[in-house]
Design a protein around this motif. Structure first.
Motif, PDB file in Angstrom:
ATOM      1  N   GLY A 267      -2.746  24.498  18.897  1.00 29.14           N
ATOM      2  CA  GLY A 267      -2.529  23.341  18.043  1.00 29.14           C
ATOM      3  C   GLY A 267      -1.103  23.272  17.532  1.00 29.14           C
ATOM      4  O   GLY A 267      -0.463  22.211  17.549  1.00 29.14           O
ATOM      5  N   TRP A 268      -0.583  24.406  17.084  1.00 27.53           N
ATOM      6  CA  TRP A 268       0.793  24.439  16.578  1.00 27.53           C
ATOM      7  C   TRP A 268       1.791  24.142  17.697  1.00 27.53           C
ATOM      8  O   TRP A 268       2.807  23.473  17.473  1.00 27.53           O
ATOM      9  CB  TRP A 268       1.100  25.779  15.939  1.00 27.53           C
ATOM     10  N   SER A 269       1.532  24.630  18.889  1.00 32.15           N
ATOM     11  CA  SER A 269       2.437  24.349  20.011  1.00 32.15           C
ATOM     12  C   SER A 269       2.520  22.854  20.279  1.00 32.15           C
ATOM     13  O   SER A 269       3.602  22.317  20.561  1.00 32.15           O
ATOM     14  CB  SER A 269       1.962  25.085  21.272  1.00 32.15           C
ATOM     15  N   GLU A 270       1.391  22.169  20.188  1.00 32.32           N
ATOM     16  CA  GLU A 270       1.397  20.717  20.378  1.00 32.32           C
ATOM     17  C   GLU A 270       2.150  20.027  19.255  1.00 32.32           C
ATOM     18  O   GLU A 270       2.910  19.083  19.494  1.00 32.32           O
ATOM     19  CB  GLU A 270      -0.043  20.213  20.452  1.00 32.32           C
ATOM     20  N   VAL A 271       1.956  20.473  18.021  1.00 31.34           N
ATOM     21  CA  VAL A 271       2.647  19.884  16.873  1.00 31.34           C
ATOM     22  C   VAL A 271       4.157  20.063  17.012  1.00 31.34           C
ATOM     23  O   VAL A 271       4.942  19.113  16.845  1.00 31.34           O
ATOM     24  CB  VAL A 271       2.141  20.515  15.558  1.00 31.34           C
ATOM     25  N   LEU A 272       4.586  21.275  17.326  1.00 27.46           N
ATOM     26  CA  LEU A 272       6.018  21.542  17.454  1.00 27.46           C
ATOM     27  C   LEU A 272       6.612  20.829  18.661  1.00 27.46           C
ATOM     28  O   LEU A 272       7.749  20.333  18.603  1.00 27.46           O
ATOM     29  CB  LEU A 272       6.260  23.043  17.569  1.00 27.46           C
ATOM     30  N   GLY A 273       5.871  20.762  19.752  1.00 23.52           N
ATOM     31  CA  GLY A 273       6.369  20.056  20.929  1.00 23.52           C
ATOM     32  C   GLY A 273       6.580  18.575  20.661  1.00 23.52           C
ATOM     33  O   GLY A 273       7.574  17.981  21.107  1.00 23.52           O
ATOM     34  N   PHE A 274       5.658  17.977  19.924  1.00 25.60           N
ATOM     35  CA  PHE A 274       5.806  16.570  19.550  1.00 25.60           C
ATOM     36  C   PHE A 274       7.051  16.380  18.683  1.00 25.60           C
ATOM     37  O   PHE A 274       7.828  15.430  18.875  1.00 25.60           O
ATOM     38  CB  PHE A 274       4.553  16.111  18.801  1.00 25.60           C
ATOM     39  N   ALA A 275       7.272  17.292  17.732  1.00 28.04           N
ATOM     40  CA  ALA A 275       8.451  17.199  16.869  1.00 28.04           C
ATOM     41  C   ALA A 275       9.738  17.352  17.670  1.00 28.04           C
ATOM     42  O   ALA A 275      10.726  16.649  17.414  1.00 28.04           O
ATOM     43  CB  ALA A 275       8.373  18.265  15.777  1.00 28.04           C
ATOM     44  N   ALA A 276       9.739  18.253  18.658  1.00 25.45           N
ATOM     45  CA  ALA A 276      10.928  18.443  19.485  1.00 25.45           C
ATOM     46  C   ALA A 276      11.242  17.186  20.289  1.00 25.45           C
ATOM     47  O   ALA A 276      12.409  16.785  20.412  1.00 25.45           O
ATOM     48  CB  ALA A 276      10.730  19.634  20.419  1.00 25.45           C
ATOM     49  N   ARG A 277      10.221  16.552  20.841  1.00 27.95           N
ATOM     50  CA  ARG A 277      10.446  15.331  21.618  1.00 27.95           C
ATOM     51  C   ARG A 277      10.954  14.204  20.723  1.00 27.95           C
ATOM     52  O   ARG A 277      11.855  13.447  21.106  1.00 27.95           O
ATOM     53  CB  ARG A 277       9.155  14.895  22.323  1.00 27.95           C
ATOM     54  N   ALA A 278      10.389  14.077  19.538  1.00 29.38           N
ATOM     55  CA  ALA A 278      10.825  13.021  18.616  1.00 29.38           C
ATOM     56  C   ALA A 278      12.277  13.227  18.198  1.00 29.38           C
ATOM     57  O   ALA A 278      13.068  12.274  18.162  1.00 29.38           O
ATOM     58  CB  ALA A 278       9.912  12.999  17.394  1.00 29.38           C
ATOM     59  N   ALA A 279      12.643  14.478  17.887  1.00 25.51           N
ATOM     60  CA  ALA A 279      14.019  14.763  17.483  1.00 25.51           C
ATOM     61  C   ALA A 279      14.996  14.473  18.611  1.00 25.51           C
ATOM     62  O   ALA A 279      16.116  13.996  18.376  1.00 25.51           O
ATOM     63  CB  ALA A 279      14.137  16.211  17.032  1.00 25.51           C
ATOM     64  N   ALA A 280      14.598  14.755  19.857  1.00 28.51           N
ATOM     65  CA  ALA A 280      15.472  14.504  20.995  1.00 28.51           C
ATOM     66  C   ALA A 280      15.810  13.023  21.118  1.00 28.51           C
ATOM     67  O   ALA A 280      16.950  12.652  21.417  1.00 28.51           O
ATOM     68  CB  ALA A 280      14.823  15.005  22.279  1.00 28.51           C
ATOM     69  N   VAL A 281      14.828  12.156  20.890  1.00 25.98           N
ATOM     70  CA  VAL A 281      15.103  10.717  20.940  1.00 25.98           C
ATOM     71  C   VAL A 281      16.131  10.338  19.884  1.00 25.98           C
ATOM     72  O   VAL A 281      17.076   9.585  20.150  1.00 25.98           O
ATOM     73  CB  VAL A 281      13.807   9.909  20.751  1.00 25.98           C
ATOM     74  N   THR A 282      15.975  10.866  18.672  1.00 26.35           N
ATOM     75  CA  THR A 282      16.934  10.569  17.605  1.00 26.35           C
ATOM     76  C   THR A 282      18.329  11.048  17.981  1.00 26.35           C
ATOM     77  O   THR A 282      19.327  10.350  17.749  1.00 26.35           O
ATOM     78  CB  THR A 282      16.479  11.220  16.289  1.00 26.35           C
ATOM     79  N   CYS A 283      18.435  12.238  18.567  1.00 21.77           N
ATOM     80  CA  CYS A 283      19.739  12.779  18.950  1.00 21.77           C
ATOM     81  C   CYS A 283      20.414  11.961  20.046  1.00 21.77           C
ATOM     82  O   CYS A 283      21.635  11.999  20.191  1.00 21.77           O
ATOM     83  CB  CYS A 283      19.585  14.224  19.419  1.00 21.77           C
ATOM     84  N   SER A 284      19.635  11.219  20.807  1.00 27.17           N
ATOM     85  CA  SER A 284      20.208  10.428  21.898  1.00 27.17           C
ATOM     86  C   SER A 284      20.866   9.144  21.402  1.00 27.17           C
ATOM     87  O   SER A 284      21.503   8.437  22.185  1.00 27.17           O
ATOM     88  CB  SER A 284      19.115  10.079  22.918  1.00 27.17           C
ATOM     89  N   ARG A 285      20.732   8.873  20.098  1.00 25.99           N
ATOM     90  CA  ARG A 285      21.237   7.623  19.527  1.00 25.99           C
ATOM     91  C   ARG A 285      22.264   7.912  18.436  1.00 25.99           C
ATOM     92  O   ARG A 285      22.205   8.950  17.773  1.00 25.99           O
ATOM     93  CB  ARG A 285      20.076   6.825  18.923  1.00 25.99           C
ATOM     94  N   THR A 286      23.153   6.972  18.217  1.00 22.37           N
ATOM     95  CA  THR A 286      24.132   7.107  17.147  1.00 22.37           C
ATOM     96  C   THR A 286      23.472   6.821  15.812  1.00 22.37           C
ATOM     97  O   THR A 286      22.787   5.811  15.645  1.00 22.37           O
ATOM     98  CB  THR A 286      25.299   6.137  17.356  1.00 22.37           C
ATOM     99  N   GLY A 287      23.673   7.719  14.838  1.00 17.16           N
ATOM    100  CA  GLY A 287      23.091   7.526  13.518  1.00 17.16           C
ATOM    101  C   GLY A 287      21.616   7.885  13.512  1.00 17.16           C
ATOM    102  O   GLY A 287      21.037   8.306  14.516  1.00 17.16           O
ATOM    103  N   ALA A 288      21.005   7.734  12.337  1.00 12.48           N
ATOM    104  CA  ALA A 288      19.593   8.091  12.169  1.00 12.48           C
ATOM    105  C   ALA A 288      18.718   6.948  12.678  1.00 12.48           C
ATOM    106  O   ALA A 288      18.404   6.006  11.945  1.00 12.48           O
ATOM    107  CB  ALA A 288      19.286   8.375  10.701  1.00 12.48           C
ATOM    108  N   GLU A 289      18.314   7.050  13.944  1.00 15.01           N
ATOM    109  CA  GLU A 289      17.457   6.037  14.567  1.00 15.01           C
ATOM    110  C   GLU A 289      16.257   6.739  15.183  1.00 15.01           C
ATOM    111  O   GLU A 289      16.224   7.015  16.395  1.00 15.01           O
ATOM    112  CB  GLU A 289      18.219   5.240  15.620  1.00 15.01           C
TER     113      GLU A 289
END
Length: 298
Positions: A267-289
């Motif tokens: 369960g924790w692996s799924e939670v952390l994996g989801f957070a990692a994917r979400a953060a990656a999308v934000t990092c791909s954009r300029t500013g907090a998006e």
């Protein structure tokens, strides 16, 4: 419902080119504000609790919340100016900040009445826990609501330039930990604080390109890798992790002191994996998006 408590501000993000100084693009920001927007974009029921200026920047910040589906019934207003944060982007996309906070509206936050019984979780972080007199009001809110059994997330998101007495802050931080269900901090935060604290039921450590690591009070420790991405900048990435953790835990009915320890390694692996994917999308954009739920499906 999830409540996110803390400051909103305007990030001034440098753009490439420009002589002798780069152009600065104003972007809606602030750690708690970004977390609230990210939760709204993920489809979570969320309300922002803060004090926001009545100036033009403040109106834009409120409009951004509403567009993301974030409730504003707990937002206090005031005529003082909006806090400004001037970002400096390094070659690897990491960001540093200089703050203009003197006399700003969010510093005058006052303790609200008890939150509705429908509130399942309460998140705190960043400048709001440093700048007085509002910091004392946010601390009182943390202690009161945790004492009523509300699940709490704390992201210190250390901004050392705003902390005049590091030892006093570290002592104060240690006093918050008994009231914290989930602590999220970066490697830089942990180094500044003198190590990864113990006490909360779970601690999530963000390690930039090396992913995320979990340590629980029950002794579980695991890591997930970062999602591969071309980094534009890291503004808002940690805030997106906060939102993704809360959203994913809520989906598993784990936003309670009793349920969180029952989450297993899978369960924790799924939670952390989801957070990692979400953060990656934000990092791909300029500013907090932060991403929308539709961008993370599958």
């Amino acid at each position: 419902m999830i409540v996110v408590a803390g400051e909103s501000l305007i990030d001034l993000v440098p753009q490439r080119g420009g002589e002798p100084l780069p152009m600065l693009l104003p972007r809606l920001g602030g750690g708690p504000y970004n977390t609230a927007v990210a939760l709204g974009r993920l489809g979570a029921p969320v309300t922002f609790c803060s004090r926001v200026s009545t100036d033009g920047f403040g109106e834009a910040l409120l409009a951004g919340l509403r567009t993301a589906g974030v409730g504003t019934s707990l937002v206090q207003r005031g005529p003082e100016p909006t806090t400004l944060a001037v970002a400096a982007i390094e070659a690897d996309g990491s960001a540093g900040y200089g703050f203009y906070v003197q006399g700003s509206a969010d510093r005058l936050f006052e303790l609200p009445p008890p939150l509705p019984d429908s509130v399942r979780a309460l998140a705190f972080g960043t400048c709001s826990l440093v700048l007085e007199p509002g910091a004392t009001a946010y601390e009182a809110l943390l202690r009161r609501e945790a004492g009523r059994g509300v699940f709490t997330l704390l992201d210190p998101n250390i901004r050392a330039g705003l902390i005049p007495d590091p030892d006093a802050y570290r002592a104060r931080f240690a006093g918050w930990l008994p009231y914290v269900s989930l602590l999220k901090l970066s490697e830089d935060d942990a180094e500044w604080l003198g190590g990864v604290p113990v006490g909360p039921a779970a601690v999530v450590l963000t390690r930039g390109g090396d992913g995320l690591t979990l340590r629980t009070r029950a002794g579980l420790e695991l890591s997930v890798p970062a999602a591969p991405v071309t980094v534009a900048d890291t503004i808002g990435a940690g805030d997106t992790v906060n939102a993704a953790l809360l959203h994913s835990l809520a989906a598993r009915n784990a936003l309670s002191a009793d349920a969180l320890p029952g989450l297993d390694a899978d369960g924790w692996s799924e939670v952390l994996g989801f957070a990692a994917r979400a953060a990656a999308v934000t990092c791909s954009r300029t500013g907090a998006e932060p991403p929308y739920a539709s961008e993370l499906n599958g």
